[in-house]
Design an enzyme around this catalytic site. Sequence first.
Site, short mmCIF file in Angstrom:
data_model
loop_
_atom_site.label_atom_id
_atom_site.label_comp_id
_atom_site.label_asym_id
_atom_site.label_seq_id
_atom_site.Cartn_x
_atom_site.Cartn_y
_atom_site.Cartn_z
N ASP A 196 -20.93 -7.33 5.76
CA ASP A 196 -20.07 -8.49 6.00
C ASP A 196 -19.02 -8.15 7.05
O ASP A 196 -18.30 -7.16 6.94
CB ASP A 196 -19.39 -8.88 4.69
N LYS A 199 -7.28 6.47 -6.65
CA LYS A 199 -6.82 7.47 -5.68
C LYS A 199 -5.41 7.19 -5.18
O LYS A 199 -4.87 7.94 -4.37
CB LYS A 199 -7.77 7.49 -4.48
N ARG A 242 -0.03 -2.24 3.06
CA ARG A 242 0.34 -1.94 1.67
C ARG A 242 1.78 -1.47 1.53
O ARG A 242 2.33 -1.43 0.43
CB ARG A 242 -0.62 -0.88 1.11
N TYR A 283 -11.68 -9.58 12.65
CA TYR A 283 -11.40 -8.17 12.36
C TYR A 283 -11.30 -7.40 13.68
O TYR A 283 -12.29 -6.90 14.21
CB TYR A 283 -12.49 -7.55 11.48
#
Length: 331
Positions: free
Chosen positions: A56, A227, A240, A61
């Site tokens: 995908d 992780k 993030r 992107y």
Amino acid sequence: MSHEMLTRPIGASGIEASVIGLGTWAIGGWMWGGTDEAKSIEAIQTAVDEGVTLVDTAPAYGQGLAEEIVGKALVGRRDKVVLATKCGLVWHSQKGNHFFDYDGQPVHRYLGKDAIIYEVEQSLTRLKTDYIDHYITHWQDPTTPIAETMEALETLKQQGKIRSIGASNTSAEDVAAYVAAGQLDAIQEEYSMVKRDIETSLLPLCAEHGVSALSYSSLALGLLSGKVGPDREFTGDDQRKDNPRFSMANRQKIAALMVEIAPVADAHNATLAQTVIAWTVQQPGITFSLCGARNADQARENAAAGRIRLSQQDIATITAAAGTHLTNLDG
């Protein structure tokens, strides 16, 4: 994990794909701190070699970069994959609804017929192919009737340029409008242990109309990978860094969840991330899980999740643990 890769159909399209799909948002580099083309190509080729048949991508992107990398990676392997890409986030036109700026240039949500016909040709060129197996409207455009969008997509299908139709980031009203206008084969939505709202809003509607569901961010941008501990730091343009979902309190709750999932993972000789992904594709109404990988090791690990068969007891254990630890998460 000696099982075969699990496969399922994409709606009523007649196309079968592996339940684990390779998502290539990170491979585009944008919002992920850049990209390494050689490692990305290796990740894609490894995923395919490991039995992942669903790849995908999207023009957005990295403004075509991820598609170009996917195109290079699939030379000689194109017939082994179900290739999905998207349309509707445009920078060649100012029509539609302004969504965000990229490198100082406006990007619009636009799903008019003219743009879709232009976009598909751009994607085919970048992907080095003459057909797209699953073509998805990336974000919904409030300025164009869905009937017009579907008419353009159905035309592309008749021409053999696309083989099935999907819609992403939708509302229940959007899905109903797509279904009324033509054959919608799948939706693609964010879904994970920490974000389950589509279970009540969209999945019942999909079940009623035979529409598949591709989940993205199954590991919640790595939060559920096992992780990202409480001591991990995020820097630069990493999205993030300021995300409330990655708060210290949340990461401590996730750490407690992982302790409870660990025995199930151990019993299947699997990692925590593989176990979370396996749980995701066993949720009612979730057909596929799109997992990002930026190198061969990540691709290999994700692929193996499609060979795990969790028992009903395993699923119940994980679901109960999620209920205990993931209520009242920030963000």
